[in-house]
Design a protein around this motif. Structure first.
Motif, PDB file in Angstrom:
ATOM      1  N   PHE A 341      23.877 -67.058  -0.035  1.00  0.00           N
ATOM      2  CA  PHE A 341      23.677 -65.597   0.448  1.00  0.00           C
ATOM      3  C   PHE A 341      23.179 -64.656  -0.627  1.00  0.00           C
ATOM      4  O   PHE A 341      22.512 -63.900  -0.397  1.00  0.00           O
ATOM      5  CB  PHE A 341      25.051 -65.315   1.093  1.00  0.00           C
ATOM      6  N   ARG A 342      24.173 -64.686  -1.846  1.00  0.00           N
ATOM      7  CA  ARG A 342      23.844 -63.874  -2.890  1.00  0.00           C
ATOM      8  C   ARG A 342      22.594 -64.215  -3.494  1.00  0.00           C
ATOM      9  O   ARG A 342      22.161 -63.458  -4.506  1.00  0.00           O
ATOM     10  CB  ARG A 342      25.231 -63.821  -3.978  1.00  0.00           C
ATOM     11  N   ASP A 343      22.267 -65.342  -3.477  1.00  0.00           N
ATOM     12  CA  ASP A 343      20.939 -65.850  -4.230  1.00  0.00           C
ATOM     13  C   ASP A 343      19.932 -65.200  -3.567  1.00  0.00           C
ATOM     14  O   ASP A 343      18.491 -65.022  -4.233  1.00  0.00           O
ATOM     15  CB  ASP A 343      20.675 -67.502  -4.104  1.00  0.00           C
ATOM     16  N   THR A 344      19.972 -64.496  -2.204  1.00  0.00           N
ATOM     17  CA  THR A 344      18.879 -63.642  -1.863  1.00  0.00           C
ATOM     18  C   THR A 344      18.377 -62.267  -2.610  1.00  0.00           C
ATOM     19  O   THR A 344      17.413 -61.894  -2.791  1.00  0.00           O
ATOM     20  CB  THR A 344      19.231 -63.114  -0.398  1.00  0.00           C
ATOM     21  N   GLY A 345      19.457 -61.954  -3.485  1.00  0.00           N
ATOM     22  CA  GLY A 345      19.222 -61.086  -4.412  1.00  0.00           C
ATOM     23  C   GLY A 345      18.480 -61.432  -5.763  1.00  0.00           C
ATOM     24  O   GLY A 345      17.135 -60.778  -5.905  1.00  0.00           O
ATOM     25  N   PRO A 346      18.726 -62.315  -6.615  1.00  0.00           N
ATOM     26  CA  PRO A 346      17.758 -62.998  -7.389  1.00  0.00           C
ATOM     27  C   PRO A 346      16.325 -63.125  -6.829  1.00  0.00           C
ATOM     28  O   PRO A 346      15.543 -63.018  -7.566  1.00  0.00           O
ATOM     29  CB  PRO A 346      18.315 -64.059  -8.036  1.00  0.00           C
ATOM     30  N   LEU A 347      16.448 -63.876  -5.732  1.00  0.00           N
ATOM     31  CA  LEU A 347      15.199 -64.136  -5.090  1.00  0.00           C
ATOM     32  C   LEU A 347      14.140 -62.913  -5.005  1.00  0.00           C
ATOM     33  O   LEU A 347      13.231 -62.823  -5.557  1.00  0.00           O
ATOM     34  CB  LEU A 347      15.122 -64.757  -3.638  1.00  0.00           C
ATOM     35  N   ALA A 348      14.768 -61.805  -4.369  1.00  0.00           N
ATOM     36  CA  ALA A 348      14.303 -60.549  -4.181  1.00  0.00           C
ATOM     37  C   ALA A 348      13.801 -60.073  -5.488  1.00  0.00           C
ATOM     38  O   ALA A 348      12.733 -59.266  -5.609  1.00  0.00           O
ATOM     39  CB  ALA A 348      15.199 -59.692  -3.414  1.00  0.00           C
ATOM     40  N   TYR A 349      14.565 -60.252  -6.250  1.00  0.00           N
ATOM     41  CA  TYR A 349      14.291 -59.501  -7.874  1.00  0.00           C
ATOM     42  C   TYR A 349      13.216 -60.370  -8.449  1.00  0.00           C
ATOM     43  O   TYR A 349      12.703 -59.917  -9.311  1.00  0.00           O
ATOM     44  CB  TYR A 349      15.737 -59.537  -8.632  1.00  0.00           C
ATOM     45  N   VAL A 350      12.804 -61.495  -7.885  1.00  0.00           N
ATOM     46  CA  VAL A 350      11.659 -62.033  -8.530  1.00  0.00           C
ATOM     47  C   VAL A 350      10.612 -61.760  -7.694  1.00  0.00           C
ATOM     48  O   VAL A 350       9.274 -61.341  -8.472  1.00  0.00           O
ATOM     49  CB  VAL A 350      11.979 -63.758  -8.307  1.00  0.00           C
ATOM     50  N   VAL A 351      10.384 -61.951  -6.502  1.00  0.00           N
ATOM     51  CA  VAL A 351       9.233 -61.506  -5.504  1.00  0.00           C
ATOM     52  C   VAL A 351       8.901 -60.060  -5.564  1.00  0.00           C
ATOM     53  O   VAL A 351       7.806 -59.794  -5.684  1.00  0.00           O
ATOM     54  CB  VAL A 351       9.648 -61.822  -4.028  1.00  0.00           C
ATOM     55  N   ALA A 352       9.719 -59.039  -5.564  1.00  0.00           N
ATOM     56  CA  ALA A 352       9.386 -57.613  -5.528  1.00  0.00           C
ATOM     57  C   ALA A 352       8.610 -57.068  -6.922  1.00  0.00           C
ATOM     58  O   ALA A 352       7.695 -56.494  -6.623  1.00  0.00           O
ATOM     59  CB  ALA A 352      10.760 -56.722  -5.403  1.00  0.00           C
ATOM     60  N   PRO A 353       9.343 -57.698  -7.987  1.00  0.00           N
ATOM     61  CA  PRO A 353       8.443 -56.934  -9.012  1.00  0.00           C
ATOM     62  C   PRO A 353       7.044 -57.773  -9.153  1.00  0.00           C
ATOM     63  O   PRO A 353       6.181 -57.212  -9.763  1.00  0.00           O
ATOM     64  CB  PRO A 353       9.446 -57.298 -10.388  1.00  0.00           C
ATOM     65  N   LEU A 354       6.871 -58.893  -8.997  1.00  0.00           N
ATOM     66  CA  LEU A 354       5.690 -59.611  -8.957  1.00  0.00           C
ATOM     67  C   LEU A 354       4.670 -59.122  -8.003  1.00  0.00           C
ATOM     68  O   LEU A 354       3.664 -58.890  -8.331  1.00  0.00           O
ATOM     69  CB  LEU A 354       5.925 -61.199  -8.622  1.00  0.00           C
ATOM     70  N   LEU A 355       5.017 -58.721  -6.694  1.00  0.00           N
ATOM     71  CA  LEU A 355       4.316 -58.363  -5.785  1.00  0.00           C
ATOM     72  C   LEU A 355       3.802 -56.920  -6.373  1.00  0.00           C
ATOM     73  O   LEU A 355       2.647 -56.471  -6.189  1.00  0.00           O
ATOM     74  CB  LEU A 355       4.959 -58.174  -4.491  1.00  0.00           C
ATOM     75  N   ALA A 356       4.871 -56.074  -6.756  1.00  0.00           N
ATOM     76  CA  ALA A 356       4.480 -54.662  -7.231  1.00  0.00           C
ATOM     77  C   ALA A 356       3.471 -54.774  -8.487  1.00  0.00           C
ATOM     78  O   ALA A 356       2.588 -53.955  -8.434  1.00  0.00           O
ATOM     79  CB  ALA A 356       5.926 -54.049  -7.522  1.00  0.00           C
ATOM     80  N   THR A 357       3.816 -55.557  -9.425  1.00  0.00           N
ATOM     81  CA  THR A 357       2.808 -55.741 -10.454  1.00  0.00           C
ATOM     82  C   THR A 357       1.318 -56.163 -10.025  1.00  0.00           C
ATOM     83  O   THR A 357       0.626 -55.488 -10.466  1.00  0.00           O
ATOM     84  CB  THR A 357       3.556 -56.944 -11.451  1.00  0.00           C
ATOM     85  N   PHE A 358       1.460 -56.962  -9.246  1.00  0.00           N
ATOM     86  CA  PHE A 358      -0.173 -57.246  -8.439  1.00  0.00           C
ATOM     87  C   PHE A 358      -0.571 -56.085  -7.689  1.00  0.00           C
ATOM     88  O   PHE A 358      -1.673 -55.796  -7.734  1.00  0.00           O
ATOM     89  CB  PHE A 358       0.229 -58.339  -7.515  1.00  0.00           C
TER      90      PHE A 358
END
Length: 390
Positions: A341-358
């Protein structure tokens, strides 16, 4: 799988210690959280900030998955003391180390904070009971968020007056008494945990449970929002011309809803409404307020205070309802589910900056807030189909 028979029992003494630990970790986190992207910008440049966070949280995500094995083998108390000691060490490097040593330390700092959060989650769950989940977690979040309201203003003053060295030294000074308190006051008590099934089995059990899969999706969205905001809102405010102490004041006002809303919302969920309705309201508010930020083009402090305040009204409702709902589905032995459940945090923190950087290759930071609002609205597909626990 979540358990049908829960073993939690109310332990006021250790619950009080857990509240103190949560508050101290929150102060240390809040002091440093919103100025990390500014430090990184100085070291590696603005364009690489998102990539750094993506790599860091990929490491954190793996750490979260293996962490239940350490909890099972060494116990909650030993892991808590080890993580606090490690966090103090990396804060020392952040305060006094060379720039590229600070990069490694900052990555380790985020991993330590993530694992500390899981450890304190397990403690809070084991010393409480289901009938009081909303109230207990509401109280915990209120204490945490008082720290988050006060700390950014203090952090802004520290950075403006004495630089990042003072910021990280202050965070370490907050955690040092906590380490001593936990070493002497936390009585050793083995908290039994369930065997951790293979990753595929955990994922399958979540997908097959409508309650868990929907609340996991909402949790991912909320963490996605936090990741996007923590990195790009502060950078945008700096780019508009706000000074560090002004940003600190804006952030303190922004965080007030967490103090004002979460405890009463938790009690309302326990006694009257359940979680579905408040989750839905939170998603609509957070989406609308995020979109509004794209149209604020001038450094007018009260405009930004209001817009960011409203984003956190939505986030506060989502956060407390998410946790109340999830922890009513499990008990403290389900460490593998808590970690996932808490791993949704690190997962989001991987996906969000990569998408934003793109996206930043084609657009500007203000447009990112419109995209964020649209993404948050997808949470309605989950919140509107939840079955209330009340």
């Amino acid at each position: 799988m979540a358990l049908s028979h829960h073993l939690e029992h109310l332990d006021q003494k250790h619950l009080s210690l857990t509240y103190k630990a949560l508050t101290a970790v929150a102060v240390a986190t809040a002091l440093t959280l919103y100025f990390q992207s500014t430090l990184l910008k100085e070291i590696i440049g603005e364009a690489n900030v998102g990539i750094f966070f993506a790599i860091t949280y990929a490491v954190a995500m793996v750490s979260v998955f293996v962490f239940p094995r350490f909890l099972k083998r060494y116990g909650v108390r030993n892991n808590l003391l080890a993580l606090l000691s490690a966090t103090l060490g990396v804060l020392g490097v952040l305060a006094f180390g060379a720039p590229y040593a600070q990069l490694i330390a900052l990555a380790l700092y985020e991993v330590c904070l993530t694992l500390l959060g899981i450890t304190l989650d397990v403690m809070l769950e084991s010393f409480s009971k289901d009938a009081l989940t909303g109230s207990i977690r509401g109280k915990a979040y209120t204490m945490i968020n008082i720290a988050f309201v006060v700390a950014p203003s203090v952090a802004g003053i520290l950075v403006s007056s004495w630089g990042f060295k003072a910021l990280f030294s202050s965070a370490a000074l907050v955690l040092l008494p906590l380490l001593c308190l936990c070493a002497f006051r936390f009585k050793f008590r083995h908290l039994p945990t369930n065997h951790q099934p293979p990753l595929r089995n955990i994922f399958t059990s979540i997908v097959r449970s409508p309650a868990l899969s929907r609340i996991f999706f909402i949790s991912f969205l909320l963490n996605f929002f936090y990741a996007w905001m923590i990195i790009y809102a502060t950078l945008h405010l700096h780019n508009l011309g706000f000074q560090s102490y002004e940003i600190g004041n804006i952030l303190s006002v922004m965080l007030l809803p967490f103090v004002l809303i979460q405890y009463p919302a938790g009690r309302i969920a326990d006694k009257w409404l359940g979680e579905k309705e408040l989750l839905t309201v939170g998603i609509v508010v957070i989406a609308g307020a995020s979109v509004s930020m794209a149209f604020l083009t001038q450094p007018v402090m009260w405009h930004w205070m209001l817009a960011l305040f409203m984003t956190r009204v939505g986030a506060a409702l989502i956060e407390i309802m998410r946790d109340t709902y999830f922890f009513k589905q499990i008990d403290f032995r389900d460490v593998h589910l808590t970690s996932f459940f808490r791993d949704t945090g690190p997962l989001a923190y991987v996906v969000a900056p990569l998408l934003a950087t793109f996206l930043l290759q084609f657009t500007t930071i203000p447009t990112l807030f419109i995209v964020l609002g649209i993404i948050m609205l997808t949470g309605l597909t989950a919140s509107l189909t939840l079955k209330d626990t009340k």
